[in-house]
Design an enzyme around this catalytic site. Structure first.
Site, short mmCIF file in Angstrom:
data_model
loop_
_atom_site.label_atom_id
_atom_site.label_comp_id
_atom_site.label_asym_id
_atom_site.label_seq_id
_atom_site.Cartn_x
_atom_site.Cartn_y
_atom_site.Cartn_z
CE LYS A 1 -2.01 2.91 2.16
NZ LYS A 1 -1.87 4.30 1.66
CB CYS B 1 12.70 9.25 8.64
SG CYS B 1 13.71 8.08 7.69
CD GLU C 1 8.95 13.04 11.96
OE1 GLU C 1 7.81 12.58 12.09
OE2 GLU C 1 9.87 12.42 11.41
CD GLU D 1 12.75 0.90 10.20
OE1 GLU D 1 13.29 1.92 10.66
OE2 GLU D 1 13.16 -0.24 10.44
P1 NAD Z 1 1.81 8.29 7.65
O1 NAD Z 1 2.02 7.51 8.89
O2 NAD Z 1 0.74 9.31 7.61
O3 NAD Z 1 1.50 7.32 6.41
C1 NAD Z 1 2.40 6.29 6.04
C2 NAD Z 1 1.61 5.23 5.30
O4 NAD Z 1 0.70 4.63 6.21
C3 NAD Z 1 0.77 5.75 4.14
O5 NAD Z 1 0.77 4.81 3.10
C4 NAD Z 1 -0.61 5.86 4.76
O6 NAD Z 1 -1.66 5.80 3.83
C5 NAD Z 1 -0.62 4.66 5.67
N1 NAD Z 1 -1.56 4.74 6.80
C6 NAD Z 1 -2.02 5.84 7.43
N2 NAD Z 1 -2.88 5.49 8.43
C7 NAD Z 1 -2.94 4.12 8.42
C8 NAD Z 1 -3.63 3.17 9.21
N3 NAD Z 1 -4.43 3.52 10.20
N4 NAD Z 1 -3.46 1.86 8.94
C9 NAD Z 1 -2.62 1.47 7.94
N5 NAD Z 1 -1.95 2.34 7.15
C10 NAD Z 1 -2.09 3.65 7.39
O7 NAD Z 1 3.22 8.93 7.29
P2 NAD Z 1 3.58 9.89 6.08
O8 NAD Z 1 3.03 11.25 6.38
O9 NAD Z 1 3.26 9.24 4.79
O10 NAD Z 1 5.18 9.92 6.19
C11 NAD Z 1 5.87 10.77 7.05
C12 NAD Z 1 6.31 10.05 8.29
O11 NAD Z 1 7.06 8.89 7.94
C13 NAD Z 1 7.24 10.87 9.15
O12 NAD Z 1 6.89 10.72 10.50
C14 NAD Z 1 8.61 10.24 8.90
O13 NAD Z 1 9.54 10.42 9.92
C15 NAD Z 1 8.25 8.83 8.71
N6 NAD Z 1 9.29 8.11 7.99
C16 NAD Z 1 10.08 7.23 8.68
C17 NAD Z 1 11.12 6.56 8.03
C18 NAD Z 1 12.00 5.58 8.76
O14 NAD Z 1 12.68 4.81 8.10
N7 NAD Z 1 12.01 5.57 10.08
C19 NAD Z 1 11.33 6.80 6.67
C20 NAD Z 1 10.50 7.71 6.00
C21 NAD Z 1 9.48 8.36 6.67
#
Ligand code: NAD
Length: 481
Positions: free
Chosen positions: A172, A281, A383, A247
């Site tokens: 997804k 991140c 963040e 992550e």
């Molecule tokens: P997000 O958590 O909003 O979404 C990430 C993914 O999860 C998307 O595909 C989203 O549609 C899905 N999602 C959202 N709610 C969900 C649920 N209830 N159940 C299942 N899936 C769900 O994050 P974002 O805004 O897309 O990305 C930014 C965040 O990602 C930041 O906090 C960043 O630090 C983090 N990030 C972490 C890493 C790492 O390796 N640690 C790498 C990149 C980004």
């Protein structure tokens, strides 16, 4: 208007509901395609296809799976320009960045885990009267959920080890950046992959993502995204004891000592804070500088950052592109207002940027440095995930480590010093999963990747990922002596 459909059982499939979400180009603010708004019905279809494909994919063996993955990597490289253009348009990142970093790393993720498939081995523990060997079998069908900041790069960082280990996948991608995942899925057909091995279900987190997590046919979920989402996913998986790898977010410290290589450090600290508009991140968003060089370092850093050129992502001179969405741009601007209200002084940036021409409605924000904030205020604790970094002074090594660790997150850190003893000491005392010394975001795919505290659970990369996507079973044999 172009429609981005699901990819299930080797072909495009419209969402069962017939509903789509708008997909916006962040640099122009214009809707340019529509993406499937999937729900539990689409997830059911994808899991059924992946379940049917699982035995055949396993029986291909490590060599057969690796060959499929290498063919896909070669096609990614052959179509690198089109993929980079799609990633830049979908995400707002500079085209040169997508071309130099994102897409080459997609190919190397696939190649690396193709090698891993053929090199992966399990343990043997001989005893005096017997022998133990550990089987490592694939889990079955796994879910991979990825964010928008490095869309295809992070999605392949998950699907490559999952597939190499012999699982089939329902992925997804972020609904904000769905384009390149679909292009990759179509390339799997050209690469001769069996249908159902890789399936994509597009749509929002609460609908498509949550349905995937809740599906009993999904044996494990590998998730990258925000900490709050990770918590929701872990809670949903816990009652059925299914594996989860998380992550999550970060608030990473960049620790600059007075004996660093000054000019190189200024350049790299700016890069660490503002690459991809600060939407990585691993970005160093809290810059800690030793008091003795604080003013000089601040002046040099502000000069570098103020000179970063914000502009149309398609232009090679643009060092900073657009933020990913209007909502995210607004969130970043509110965070800057909060910093001001908390007593922070904005040293540069702090405002939206108007880019003329086709990008006049785009979501651009000037790279922003702020000083004068307490380490425990919201700005230094939450963040922001945008082009905003805070500067803080420290007196000595003890205070540097204490300030660096003063966060609920624990993803990454960088340390800048020419004192080798100090570098080792500080690296050991930092509470995080990744420490770079005199460098930032240098990547070796064999190393464990991930965070501690609120930054996640488990590690990706190399053998860690192969282990996550397999179930160990120990077999103990009495050798009859
Ligand atoms: P997000 O958590 O909003 O979404 C990430 C993914 O999860 C998307 O595909 C989203 O549609 C899905 N999602 C959202 N709610 C969900 C649920 N209830 N159940 C299942 N899936 C769900 O994050 P974002 O805004 O897309 O990305 C930014 C965040 O990602 C930041 O906090 C960043 O630090 C983090 N990030 C972490 C890493 C790492 O390796 N640690 C790498 C990149 C980004």
């Amino acid at each position: 208007m172009h429609k981005i459909d699901n990819f299930i059982d080797g072909q495009r499939q419209a969402p069962v509901s017939g509903h789509y979400l708008d997909n916006v180009e962040p640099a122009t603010g214009q809707v340019y395609s529509q993406v499937a708004s999937s729900d539990a019905d689409d997830v059911d279809r994808a899991v059924a296809a992946a379940t049917a494909a699982a035995p055949g994919w396993y029986e291909l063996g490590a060599t057969g799976r690796a060959a499929c993955m290498r063919r896909l990597a070669a096609l990614v490289t052959a179509h690198a320009d089109a993929l980079a253009q799609a990633e830049s348009k979908d995400n707002g990142k500079p085209l040169w960045l997508a071309s130099e970093v994102d897409i080459p790393r997609v190919a190397s993720n696939l190649e690396f885990f193709a090698d891993a498939a053929t090199q992966f081995a399990s343990e043997c523990h001989p005893m005096t009267h017997g022998i133990n060997y550990t089987l490592r079998e694939p889990l079955g069908v796994v879910g991979c959920i990825s964010p928008w900041n490095l869309p295809l790069y992070l999605m392949t960082w998950k699907i490559a080890p999952a597939l190499a280990a012999g699982n089939t996948v329902v992925a997804k991608p972020s609904e904000v950046t769905p384009a390149t995942a679909s292009l990759l899925a179509e390339l799997t057909v050209e690469a001769g992959w069996p249908p159902g091995v890789l399936n994509l279900v597009h749509g929002s987190g609460p609908k498509a993502g949550a349905s995937l997590v809740d599906h009993p046919g999904i044996k494990a979920v590998s998730f990258t995204g925000g900490t709050a989402t990770g918590k929701a996913i872990a809670s949903a998986m816990a009652p059925t004891f299914r594996k989860v790898s998380l992550e999550l977010g970060g608030k990473n410290p960049t620790v600059v000592f007075d004996d660093c290589d000054f000019e190189q450090t200024v350049d790299q600290v700016a890069r660490a804070a503002f690459s991809n508009q600060g939407q990585i991140c691993l970005c160093g968003s809290r810059i800690l500088v030793q008091q003795s060089i604080y003013e000089r370092f601040k002046k040099a850093l502000v000069e570098r950052v103020a000179a970063l050129r914000v502009g149309d992502p398609t232009e090679s001179t643009s060092q900073q592109g657009a933020l990913v969405s209007a909502a995210h741009r607004d969130k970043v601007l509110v965070a800057i207002d909060t910093a001001r209200a908390e007593g922070g002084q904005v040293l540069c940036g702090g405002h939206p940027v108007e880019v003329s021409g086709r990008c006049s409605e785009g979501y651009f924000v000037a790279p922003t440095l702020i000083e004068g904030l307490d380490m425990y205020c919201a700005t230094a604790q939450e963040e922001i995930f945008g082009p905003v970094a805070t500067l803080h002074a420290f007196a000595d090594e003890t205070e540097a480590v204490q300030l660096a660790n003063a966060t609920r997150y624990g993803l990454a850190a960088s340390v800048w010093s020419n004192d080798v003893h100090r570098c080792h000491r500080v690296a050991k005392n930092l509470q995080c999963g990744i420490v770079w010394v005199n460098c930032w975001m240098v990547r070796d795919l064999r190393t464990p990747f991930g965070g501690t505290k609120a930054s996640g659970l488990g590690r990706e990369g190399g053998l860690e990922a192969m282990r996550f996507f397999t179930e160990p079973k120990n077999v103990c044999i009495d050798v009859g002596l």
